[in-house]
Design a protein around this motif. Structure first.
Motif, PDB file in Angstrom:
ATOM      1  N   TYR A 102      -1.236  51.050  59.661  1.00 63.12           N
ATOM      2  CA  TYR A 102      -0.894  51.121  61.079  1.00 63.12           C
ATOM      3  C   TYR A 102       0.586  51.425  61.203  1.00 63.12           C
TER       4      TYR A 102
ATOM      5  N   ARG B 150       0.480  55.043  66.167  1.00 59.55           N
ATOM      6  CA  ARG B 150       0.490  55.860  64.959  1.00 59.55           C
ATOM      7  C   ARG B 150      -0.369  55.211  63.879  1.00 59.55           C
ATOM      8  N   TRP B 151      -1.038  56.046  63.141  1.00 57.30           N
ATOM      9  CA  TRP B 151      -1.731  55.581  61.939  1.00 57.30           C
ATOM     10  C   TRP B 151      -1.373  56.542  60.812  1.00 57.30           C
ATOM     11  N   ARG B 152      -1.509  56.090  59.608  1.00 57.51           N
ATOM     12  CA  ARG B 152      -1.346  56.986  58.469  1.00 57.51           C
ATOM     13  C   ARG B 152      -2.568  56.850  57.568  1.00 57.51           C
TER      14      ARG B 152
END
Lengths: 419, 996, 101, 179
Positions: free
Chosen positions: C19, C56-58
């Motif tokens: 996250y 945002r996520w990665r």
């Protein structure tokens, strides 16, 4: 308004009449048009603040507004760990203030909150943990806060189910023990404060959700719009844990907070096996045994912000693999119930107990995963701050402005990271 | 064979009898029995004691809802398991179980005194008392309460069993293999779906396993079910899971299933898992979880021998066990009439059916009347008698709002049915909205929150034909590629009439003498609920918490709705306004071991080892955990403790040379035309003028200005940096770099690749270092001017490609040999062998720490702690002064970050020249203080320096650099230690040795 | 364990992702020109939205890409995921829960 | 006493065996870079996400939108020489080529139960329709990161960082008991 005496004798006496004589522990009043002060949030912190406003500052014309039922938020959802062996002077002062109040709280409130100073033991699994915990032990000793270092064998003696074998993945290399730390009965804290505050004239108004904050021409707070009508007051304290951001936004105040799901769980009840509280930050395990016999286990927060009050399965799996590693005899015990709460976290993981930029508006928030232990102390200094419009020396460092100015109280960072 | 065993029929194997043991006594049973049916077949109803009053308790149910029959299986054995339900324990030959929560025995339990004194132990009594004297709670009252509480005992030894976990995916997961579930699975499978069907019981079929009358498709219902299950089993796209409880419904259609693989075996294979936790991701879920029969609430309703009518029918038809020889049925529904008919047909005397309804009419009442069984309408129960088994029931009749005594009937079992409560647990866990259905007297699923639908009795469709149709429709709709929006619930199907009774049965005005239980296990009575209301606990959550109703191991499966109804009527509001308590995972208790799965022992966490690990292990290295890595901490020789070994290792490095495994340091390859710009923006240092073939000590801050990581950074080509990080910091530094690269500076032409594991890193340090490696290195001029301190070069060593750093973390002449990891062990051995002629000694992380501390080199995470700026750590020199910006720079400009009172890194020397300070010890400016003291810092690193022959320490001290030469005080429990503030570099401050 | 639609890899389980906090907070071009208050806003102030949250996520254990998502923090249902170089989709809060993808 | 559940010894399990050393590169760059690299590597690059291309002993595996794993399972020359050839082919184009031959180790899991075994730690749907032959991706195997590549209906090639090799293999051996 008098409160009924709670004692063994009163139980005996009323038991003879089938307990017909007991009254409501707190009234169910309709909200008045105006109060000298309003607390938003009927958890332990909010109810406690109302109690101390009335008890210590002579402000009894107070309402506590709770959108659900009192004690239903994090007060009733946490693992009830109480300790004060924090590193920094500011934190140690706040939490130790709280522990001192815990020690006499049942008597003060005439309500058995079951404060049980059974000892909180924090396990060290790495050389780095040892360094960090010893730093805490030294700092606490010099601050007059009890905290002592235990070798693994001593830790095992204090908590017999603990596996101190050197063969496990992260062997226990020692522990920091605060003997004055322990647990309390979470519901009783809310109910005890509610009953005591009610007796001093405080109106506890449940099912009353704040929908807007009205401010006067000068920007100061003048009233709250609620699902039960408009209620006026020039002094409003917000103590709403995970929902603080939502409430404060109504007054245009932004806070450095994020709300995360946090889970806990209990096992089925078993006969007494676990005499203390054990915490392991390194492998994420927090465990004690309730008086009913359930093992009470704290799990981690989820990775993302959420207001759903539930967490993910894999978080529980990681918690329980750690528990089973430390306490291999518990592997066949079963999870009975799992639940989630919403914790509001600040960038330095320390709380905010402070005035806000809006005159008459005060906030007590940002307790993250550790708010229960601070309940009496936090409530006490928050009441002081609201009553005098200035911070008590203990909460003076816990401002909003510290984030702008860089005076963080970063206990988590001080625990640092492995090298 | 016991008189209580029917001559034939049911799902038990009449040919295979077995012996089991309960509370030390041997009993006979049949293969296919549960512990509960086996005990009942032997006339044993008393199996436990209640939590608070220690009242004798019998088997109430035949399933997962059981509140009373909790036992310990295999007591004292390795597979000792407390708190299991006798209704779910499958018997095997030799099974041993004992009752719990009683002393000295189940028959005579002294805890029973609580029952006699119960007038003084109402709900929440403990909140009102035990407050004085203050210390007595912990020392006297609480220990007594704790001893009285709890159920079984935790096993005394570690669990010997394995546990497995598995991820699975399907189109359609059907939970519950009763009629609706089987129909759903058939329909979905027919439509081509990948189907999983699970059921908590040992055999699929649900209610059909105890069904004797109904027919489906022209055959007996059970035959239909078995045929359907065989069809499903033959379909390769269908997975059938018995003994598998769907315990949790998680977001996005993830369901947790716990499958019991070993507990029903007399001799489970230790190589196989005891249980398997499935994490099933389903496109569509069909919940066919059935319904749970509700007990009736009347005085004395908890005696052994009083059980649910449906359970009695299950024991009779599925297990061939009669729960008594003369029974009274008390009911609010037609369903119990079928039980009466079945028992009657099996030769059990049914003394009467007491029906709380005024005019029971219909097919079943007619059939009962024809069978000659007396029906008493408008009935209520006034009380029961019998200590360890019910012996008599007192019935009353309700007329014109008045209750009059009607009859006393002798009996050895009372079968009650208050109706069926749909099992909406999983639906509620999924966050679907429950709605109150007044005609069903039940909460049923409303709007779904997930791709889910409920079918059959769990949504109030109890009639068999309707449930089958409902299941088939749900299964079809839950097949692949359903029409968008089809996840809405189906229109309400037809339901059975007559929905039973909620709350307490009517009683005369005079208060009944015996308790009427709502929550069996937790001993919550109607009076407790009334007291809670009187004391102002009106939210159902408050009532639950104050009285503990619904909080026992059954989580209120049989009690919640009755409690809710009693609270609602007490408050004079409709049930729908009181609301429900939240359903929580797990549906039934799941062992910790299942959640932990294979994460245990060596598999608890990955153990990362370097290519040289086995060499070190063979030489007796003591390892420490650093992150997931194992690092050799020191190499003790015979008779050496850590102190001695480290002193020896230190001396060797300072006087000759040492070899050290530095493989675990993180390595990141930063490549691209904008690599320099990227590094300039990220690190505090300036990289523009770093020549190819040179390296520099780099510092990385967080955006808040505090030191995050450090390491040597080499420029190996114009567009290429070899960045090293701390061991623990490697993943988070790479993640941080990627964050800035992708989200803040996507226009930069630069890419990142972790090379931590590509390289084995062998540090050779000490005055003899060059002499050791010179014969082995090819293609690199090792001369001091050709390869000065901080130079980097490529060559070969022992046939392997070599990236050679001339760096030192010890203050000595030093090299770090980087070779591709497969070569690590052989190159290490070659270097070590070559070093023997030059006094080479292997050393570990502890010696590395001492040597670097002598030089005042910091360890991020030890000498810094996330609150330390570069200037605090004495590293301002590293900051690129001409740079307009780098990560963290703006934060450093705040006044607080530049205050002269900040804690700064300094050295400390004990005035006595002997005392090694404790790491973490606090520092005071003024002597003789009592707590709370004014403290100005703490010791971050502290060692005995063999090279200097005195202790050294690093410390963070407020305004430390202005205090050089001052005396400070380290308050310890046994007195103060005087220390002198020194610069942090203790050894070779001019750096002559490392430039040699 | 949520299901998250990576804009590159498709539906994947949450444990493959990290996250990244609130989305669309851009690091100031010239931080030194900001006063302490404005810098603290960038560093610490977050919307903590109850409702549709841009975050945002990665896909850290997958393709490694950062991307943005709109998620309802009261239900954890995702409304949209989009690449980091795409604008935030204009989506009104759905009137009722949307099933997972 | 019954056998202790999980192995506690440090030894790597005999099964599954590590595959022979291979040459591996991580290549970052755009389509032009990939076209140039194909000329030197001899294998085209899938433009579709999560797909591998295989030719002889060499393969290209999509790892991310501009990131590929180049894998040669039977290298005929030293990795450095191969890298030089690739760099020559890509000269003048913005890219990053990094030798990770030794960073990773690999195993192959095959047989009818291969999917079940992997699902003992891998959260992905390994049904042949959902994870077809030729699909590859980074994912998780319990507490380790892996690269999973389906090379045949019943065969998977699994790559992991070398220090995770013992863990992944020991866990594979453990979960294979349950299949």
């Amino acid at each position: 308004m008098s409160r009924q005496n709670f004692s063994a004798l009163s139980l005996l006496w009323r038991g003879l009449s089938r307990h017909g004589g007991w009254r409501e522990q707190w009234r169910k009043p309709e909200p008045k048009a105006a109060y000298d002060a309003i607390i938003v949030g009927g958890g332990g912190h909010g109810l406690g603040a109302a109690y101390y406003l009335a008890k210590e500052h002579g402000i009894g014309n107070v309402a506590v507004l709770e959108k659900g039922w009192i004690g239903g938020g994090n007060t009733g959802r946490n693992t009830t760990i109480i300790r004060s062996n924090y590193l920094f002077n500011e934190s140690a002062a706040l939490y130790d203030h709280s522990v001192k109040l815990w020690e006499g709280l049942s008597q003060e409130l005439d309500y058995n909150v079951m404060f049980s100073p059974r000892g909180v033991m924090m396990l060290a699994h790495t050389v780095h943990d040892i360094q960090v915990f010893k730093r805490h032990v030294h700092a606490n000793r010099c601050n007059g806060v009890d905290n002592e270092w235990l070798e693994p064998e001593q830790a095992k003696a204090f908590c017999p189910p603990l596996n101190i074998s050197s063969d496990i993945r992260y062997p226990v290399l020692g522990a920091a023990l605060q003997r004055r730390g322990g647990t309390a009965r979470h519901d009783a804290v809310a109910w005890g404060y509610a009953r005591a505050a009610d007796a001093l004239g405080v109106d506890i108004i449940e099912n009353c959700e704040v929908t807007a904050i009205r401010r006067d021409a000068g920007g100061a707070v003048e009233a709250l719009e609620t699902t039960r009508g408009v209620i006026r007051s020039h002094k409003v304290g917000v103590s709403a844990a995970g929902h603080t951001s939502v409430i404060m936004a109504m007054a245009g105040v932004r806070l450095p907070l994020e709300s995360y799901p946090l889970q806990a769980l209990v096992s089925e009840p078993i006969k007494p096996i676990f005499p203390c509280v054990v915490m392991s930050n390194t492998i994420h395990a927090y465990i004690s045994q309730s008086d009913k016999g359930e093992l009470v286990i704290g799990a981690g927060t989820d990775a993302y912000t959420s207001y759903t009050q539930r967490g993910a399965l894999h978080i529980n799996m990681h918690t329980l693999d750690a528990i089973c590693e430390l306490f291999p005899n518990f592997r066949r015990l079963a999870m009975l119930r799992n639940w989630g709460g919403i914790v509001d976290v600040t960038p330095d993981r320390s709380p905010i107990i402070a005035k806000t930029p809006v005159p008459g508006l005060y906030v007590n928030c940002g307790w993250g995963t550790g708010g229960f232990k601070a309940t009496p102390g936090s409530a006490h200094v928050f009441a002081w701050t609201m009553a005098r419009d200035q911070a008590h020396p203990i909460n003076a460092p816990f401002t909003i402005e510290r984030f702008r100015d860089g005076y963080l109280i970063d206990e988590a960072a001080a625990a640092a990271v492995a090298h | 064979m016991s008189v209580l065993r029917t001559p034939g029929g049911g799902r038990v194997d009449r040919e295979r009898s077995l012996q089991f043991n309960f509370d030390g006594k041997a009993y006979a049973a049949l293969q296919g029995d549960t512990l509960a049916s086996g005990l009942l077949a032997n006339g044993v109803h008393l199996v436990g004691r209640s939590f608070k009053y220690h009242r004798p308790r019998g088997i109430l149910s035949a399933g997962a809802e059981e509140p009373n029959a909790l036992v310990t299986v295999n007591p004292g054995a390795p597979r000792d398991t407390p708190n299991v339900l006798a209704t779910q324990v499958e018997l095997y030959p030799g099974l041993r179980a004992i009752s719990q929560h009683r002393w000295p025995s189940l028959q005579y339990d002294v805890g029973r005194v609580n029952d006699a004194l119960s007038a003084f132990f109402p709900a929440g009594f403990y909140y009102k008392t035990f407050k004085w004297p203050q210390r007595a709670w912990k020392s006297v009252y609480e220990p007594a309460i704790r001893r009285a509480a709890g159920l079984g005992r935790a096993p005394a030894t570690a669990d010997p069993d394995r546990y497995a976990q598995r991820y699975a995916h399907c189109d359609t997961l059907v939970v519950g293999a009763g009629p609706a579930g089987i129909a759903a699975a058939l329909a979905a499978a027919d439509a081509g779906a990948r189907v999983m069907l699970c059921d908590e019981q040992s055999e699929m079929g649900g209610s059909l396993l105890a069904e004797t009358m109904a027919r489906i498709d022209g055959v007996p219902a059970l035959d239909w079910a078995l045929r359907a299950l065989a069809t499903l089993a033959g379909n390769p796209r269908v997975t059938l899971l018995t003994r598998t409880t769907a315990f949790g419904y998680f977001p996005h259609n993830l369901l947790g299933l716990n499958q019991r693989l070993g507990d029903h075996r007399a001799d489970p294979d230790p190589g196989q898992p005891r249980q398997r936790l499935w994490m099933v991701r389903a496109r569509q879920v069909v919940l066919a979880t059935g319904a749970i029969e509700r007990p009736l609430v009347f005085p004395g309703n908890d005696r052994p021998g009083i059980l649910l009518a449906g359970a009695a029918r299950t024991y009779l038809n599925r297990y061939g066990v009669k729960v008594g020889v003369r029974v009274v049925v008390v009911t609010a529904t037609d369903a119990a009439y079928q039980t009466a008919l079945d028992l009657h047909a099996a030769g059990v005397a049914v003394a009467a059916i007491a029906d709380v309804r005024a005019q029971p009419v219909g097919v079943l009442p007619d059939a009962v009347s024809r069978a000659g069984i007396e029906i008493m309408p408008a009935a209520t129960v006034l009380g029961t008698r019998g200590d360890r088994r019910v012996s008599e029931i007192s019935l009353g009749r309700v007329q014109g709002g008045m209750v009059r005594p009607a009859a006393r009937l002798a009996c050895d079992a009372v079968l009650m049915s208050g109706g069926y409560t749909p099992s909406v647990h999983l639906f509620s866990q999924s966050r679907g909205k429950l709605v109150w259905n007044e005609s069903l007297l039940a909460f049923v699923p409303g709007l779904s929150a997930e791709c889910e639908r409920s079918a059959g009795a769990c949504r109030g469709v109890g009639d068999l034909t309707a449930a089958l149709e409902d299941g088939a429709a749900a299964g079809l709709a839950a097949a692949p590629d359903p029409v968008r929006g089809s996840w809405r619930p189906l229109p309400e199907a037809g339901t059975t009439g007559g929905c039973g009774w909620l709350g307490a049965l009517p009683q005369p005005q005079t208060t009944a003498t015996d308790k009427a239980f709502v929550d069996w296990q937790h001993d919550v009575t109607t009076r407790d609920l009334a007291l809670a209301a009187r004391e102002g606990f009106r939210s159902i959550e408050h009532v639950k918490r104050y009285t503990t109703t619904g909080m026992a191991t059954d989580q209120g499966k049989t009690s919640n709705l009755n409690a809710l109804s009693i609270v609602a009527s007490g408050l004079g509001v409709p049930i729908s306004q009181v609301g429900l308590t939240t359903f929580r995972m797990p549906y039934t208790p799941v062992p910790f071991g299942s959640f932990a799965g294979t994460s245990r022992g060596a598999l608890f966490d990955p153990v990362r080892r370097t290519p040289m690990h086995h060499w070190a292990q063979a030489r007796g290295a003591v390892f420490e955990n650093v992150g997931l890595w194992k690092r050799a901490r020191y190499f003790p020789r015979a008779g050496e403790d850590m102190h001695a070994a480290v002193a020896r290792e230190c001396r060797a490095v300072r006087s000759a040379c040492g070899i050290f495994d530095a493989t675990t340091l993180g390595k990141i390859e930063v490549v691209g035309a904008d690599a320099v710009e990227f590094m300039n923006r990220l690190y505090v240092n300036s990289w523009t003028n770093l020549a190819v073939g040179r390296s520099r000590y780099g510092i990385l801050l967080r955006e808040d200005g505090f030191v995050y990581d450090d390491g040597v950074v080499a420029r190996t080509a114009a567009d290429r940096f070899h960045v090293t990080t701390t061991t623990g910091g490697a993943p988070r530094v790479l993640a941080m770099m990627e964050d800035y690269r992708q989200t803040e500076w996507p226009q930069l032409k630069v890419w990142l690749t972790s090379t931590t594991e590509q390289w084995a890193v062998i540090a050779v340090q000490g005055p003899n270092a060059r002499r050791v490696i010179a014969p082995l290195v090819e293609g690199i001029d090792l001369g001091a001017s050709a390869l000065p301190h901080m130079a980097v070069a490529r060559g070969r060593i022992c046939g392997a490609p070599l990236l050679l750093f001339r760096v030192s973390f010890t203050g000595e002449l030093g090299y770090e040999i980087n070779v591709p990891a497969d070569f690590g062990a052989t190159v290490w051995e070659a270097v070590h062998a070559a070093g023997q002629a030059h006094g080479m000694t292997v050393y570990g992380t502890e010696t590395m720490h001492v040597l670097r501390a002598e030089k005042g080199y910091i360890i991020v995470g030890q000498d810094t702690d996330g609150t330390v700026t570069p200037d605090d750590a004495g590293l301002s020199w590293a900051i690129g002064k001409s740079k307009a910006d780098f990560v963290g720079k703006r934060s450093l400009e705040r006044a607080s970050m530049r205050a002269p009172t900040r804690k700064q890194l300094v050295g400390l020397r004990s005035r006595d020249g002997r005392t090694v300070l404790d790491e973490g010890a606090q520092i005071a400016a003024l002597p003789g203080q009592q707590p709370p003291m004014q403290l100005i810092g703490h010791v971050t690193s502290s060692y005995y320096s063999a090279a200097l022959d005195h202790p050294i320490a690093l410390a963070l001290v407020a305004g430390g650099r202005t205090r050089l030469g001052q005396t400070l005080y380290v308050p310890m429990p046994r007195g103060e230690i005087e220390v002198e503030v020194t610069p942090p570099v203790f050894y070779d401050p001019k750096g002559e040795r490392l430039n040699a | 364990m949520l299901i998250i639609v990576c804009p590159f890899c498709g539906k994947r389980p949450e444990i493959e992702f990290t996250y990244g906090g609130q989305a669309h907070i851009t690091r100031p071009e010239r931080p030194s020109e900001l006063d302490d208050q404005a810098w603290a806003e960038f560093l610490y102030m977050r919307s903590n939205t109850k409702g549709i949250h841009a975050e945002r996520w990665r896909h850290a254990r997958g393709c490694g890409r950062f991307f943005n998502a709109l998620r309802d923090t009261t239900t954890d249902h995702f409304v949209a995921t989009y690449r980091i170089d795409e604008p935030q989709p204009q989506i009104e809060q759905p009137a009722e829960p949307v099933p997972p993808p | 006493m019954p056998e202790q559940a999980a192995p506690l010894d440090d030894a790597a399990p005999p099964w599954p065996p590590l595959l022979a050393p291979a040459t591996r590169f991580i290549l970052h760059g755009n389509a032009a870079v990939r076209a140039a690299a194909t000329a030197a590597w001899g294998v085209p690059f899938a433009e579709e996400a999560c797909r591998a291309r295989l030719l002889g002993s060499r393969a290209t595996l999509w790892m991310g939108p501009d990131e590929y794993l180049l894998l040669d399972r039977a290298p005929a020359e030293a990795a450095g020489d191969t890298a030089s050839g690739l760099e020559r082919a890509m000269a003048g184009l913005d890219h990053a080529l990094v030798d990770v031959s030794h960073r990773q180790v690999a195993v192959e899991i095959n047989g009818a139960h291969a999917g079940h075994i992997l699902n003992g730690g891998c959260p992905l749907d390994l049904d042949l329709k959902e994870f077809p032959v030729g699909m590859c991706t980074r994912t998780l195997f319990a507490k380790a990161d892996i690269v999973l590549w389906r090379t045949a209906a019943d065969a998977f090639h699994v790559e992991m960082w070398r220090s995770f090799g013992d863990y992944v293999r020991a866990l594979l051996a453990e979960v294979a008991r349950d299949c």
